[in-house]
Design an enzyme around this catalytic site. Structure first.
Site, mmCIF file in Angstrom:
data_model
loop_
_atom_site.group_PDB
_atom_site.id
_atom_site.type_symbol
_atom_site.label_atom_id
_atom_site.label_comp_id
_atom_site.label_asym_id
_atom_site.label_seq_id
_atom_site.Cartn_x
_atom_site.Cartn_y
_atom_site.Cartn_z
ATOM 1 N N LYS A 206 0.886 -1.169 0.000
ATOM 2 C CA LYS A 206 0.000 0.000 0.000
ATOM 3 C C LYS A 206 0.923 1.217 0.000
ATOM 4 C CE LYS A 206 -4.106 1.915 0.186
ATOM 5 N NZ LYS A 206 -5.025 1.905 -0.970
ATOM 6 N N ASP A 238 -5.453 -3.162 -2.389
ATOM 7 C CA ASP A 238 -6.887 -3.093 -2.726
ATOM 8 C C ASP A 238 -7.123 -3.595 -4.152
ATOM 9 O OD1 ASP A 238 -5.451 -0.877 -3.591
ATOM 10 O OD2 ASP A 238 -7.031 0.582 -3.169
ATOM 11 N N ASP A 262 -2.694 -12.491 5.157
ATOM 12 C CA ASP A 262 -3.763 -13.178 5.883
ATOM 13 C C ASP A 262 -5.074 -13.024 5.124
ATOM 14 O OD1 ASP A 262 -5.078 -14.463 8.110
ATOM 15 O OD2 ASP A 262 -5.818 -12.478 8.690
ATOM 16 N N ASP A 266 -7.070 -16.033 2.399
ATOM 17 C CA ASP A 266 -8.442 -16.550 2.565
ATOM 18 C C ASP A 266 -9.253 -16.326 1.292
ATOM 19 O OD1 ASP A 266 -7.955 -17.223 5.245
ATOM 20 O OD2 ASP A 266 -9.909 -16.489 5.901
HETATM 21 C C1 IPM Z 1 -4.117 -17.760 9.772
HETATM 22 C C2 IPM Z 1 -5.055 -17.493 10.909
HETATM 23 C C3 IPM Z 1 -4.267 -16.857 12.045
HETATM 24 C C4 IPM Z 1 -3.662 -15.567 11.519
HETATM 25 C C5 IPM Z 1 -5.084 -16.613 13.328
HETATM 26 C C6 IPM Z 1 -5.737 -17.886 13.829
HETATM 27 C C7 IPM Z 1 -4.248 -15.987 14.408
HETATM 28 O O1 IPM Z 1 -6.108 -16.680 10.492
HETATM 29 O O2 IPM Z 1 -3.166 -18.541 9.967
HETATM 30 O O3 IPM Z 1 -4.323 -17.214 8.687
HETATM 31 O O4 IPM Z 1 -4.335 -14.524 11.544
HETATM 32 O O5 IPM Z 1 -2.514 -15.593 11.096
HETATM 33 MN MN MN Z 2 -6.111 -16.208 8.375
#
Ligand code: IPM
Ligand code: MN
Length: 378
Positions: A206, A238, A262, A266
């Protein structure tokens, strides 16, 4: 010839952790005789299991087991229902998982996301957006950035909107701190892994707003000159989040700061079908040809489905494969496990998270049946 021996600390943790760990160990045991290696696996409590056992999310005995091992195979920790009963520093995520990452300097987190052709129908994107496939490696910095900078919450007195009045309030501070050395070492990992793949690194930052981002971009650009065979591009975070859902096929390696990685991992995992398919490797520096690592599924404890034989064990099983590859150098065994997972999916086995009742030749199975099928396919 005697087989290769390695010590593994198995920390199953909470929620679905124990049941998916069982399947990963089952698959490892199936691979041992075929690839001539032997694992000494020691189980130890962590998370709420640790708190119930020794009043600590990371009991001393568990830390000792980890220190005496060649790698850690980790399940998942944290139970949203119970977490608020403890001061935040003692909760499993901070006191066990983040602590282990820091304790062993596991700065490099690798999260490979692949959309298997058979799972294309459960990808949430329209088919034309994924026509060139999805095969992304998120390389996430894991021991610095927003997660580990100084943080605190304090009581303050704040000026009120009404002139001359003030009110009691609270202030929470998290700081994003990173050094050029920390950026360099994670960038090296990204460039080196890109060399084994499609030779492209997209560095996420960023830089239009954050000092961290400006430094990140400078350091990565400089280092990139040592890797002239790898294409380097920069992208604001973003835009990166948007590009992932518009055209995921453009990404090979995504190099990210801790928090950005992180979030984006996901998002990428959902494109790959399910968070239940996403393994991860958290690696330290290689010394004397040995790389210590912690291997864990990127998803959480999923307490709502825990203990019901519903969880997808694949992320845990693929994490075990990453352990064989990165910490033990057992490449053929790692590949065999990955192939066994792909074969089992091809054969139609689906846990609930990746099942779609659409008449195709698939079958909804439980955690154990999925593990059995993968072990049998080795
Ligand atoms: C991940 C998880 C962890 C993180 C949590 C559980 C602390 O979300 O490994 O991605 O945020 O790193
Ligand atoms: Mn995570």
């Amino acid at each position: 010839m005697s087989s290769k021996k390695f010590k593994v600390a198995a920390l199953a943790g909470d929620g679905i952790g124990p049941e998916v760990m069982l399947e990963a160990i089952k698959v490892l045991r199936a691979a041992e005789p075929k690839f001539d290696f032997k694992l000494e696996i020691t189980e130890a409590p962590v998370g709420w299991a640790g708190i119930d056992f020794a009043k600590k999310a990371l009991p001393d005995i568990t830390l000792d087991v980890c220190k005496r091992s060649d790698a850690i195979l980790f399940g998942s920790v944290g139970l949203p229902e119970r977490d608020p009963t403890l001061p935040k520093e003692q909760r499993p995520e901070r006191a066990a998982l983040l602590r282990l990452r820091k304790e062993f300097s596991l700065f490099a987190n690798l999260r490979p996301v692949k959309l298997l052709p058979e799972l294309a129908e459960i990808c949430p994107l329209r088919p034309e957006r994924v026509s060139d496939g999805i095969d992304i490696l998120v390389v996430r910095e894991l021991t610095a950035g927003l997660y580990f900078g100084p943080k605190h919450t304090e009581d303050i007195v704040e000026l009120h909107e009404v002139p001359g009045q003030s009110r009691r309030s609270r202030k929470a501070v998290d700081t994003m701190v990173i050094t050029s050395g920390e950026i360099e070492r994670i960038a090296h990992v990204a460039f080196q892994t890109a060399r084994q793949r499609r030779k492209k690194v997209t560095s996420i930052d960023k830089a239009n707003v954050l000092e961290n981002g400006v430094l990140w971009r400078e350091v990565v650009t400089d280092l990139g000159k040592q890797y002239s065979d790898v294409a380097l591009e920069h992208m604001f975070v973003d835009n990166g989040a948007m590009q992932l859902v518009l055209r995921p096929g453009q990404f090979d390696v995504m190099l990210c700061e801790n928090t950005f990685g992180d979030i984006l991992s996901d998002e990428a995992a959902a494109l790959g079908g399910s968070l239940g398919m996403l393994p991860s490797a958290s690696l330290g520096q290689t010394s004397a040809e040995k790389t210590f690592g912690l291997y864990e599924p990127a998803g959480g404890t999923a307490p709502d489905i825990a203990g019901k034989n519903l969880a997808n064990p694949i992320a845990q099983i693929l994490s075990a494969a990453l352990m064989l590859r990165h910490s033990f150098g057992l490449t053929a065994a790692a590949e065999a496990i990955e192939t066994a997972v792909a074969k089992t999916i091809s054969a139609g086995y689906r846990t609930g998270d990746i099942y779609q009742a659409n008449g195709a030749a698939t079958r909804k199975v439980g955690t154990r049946e999925m593990g059995d099928a993968i072990a049998a396919a080795i």
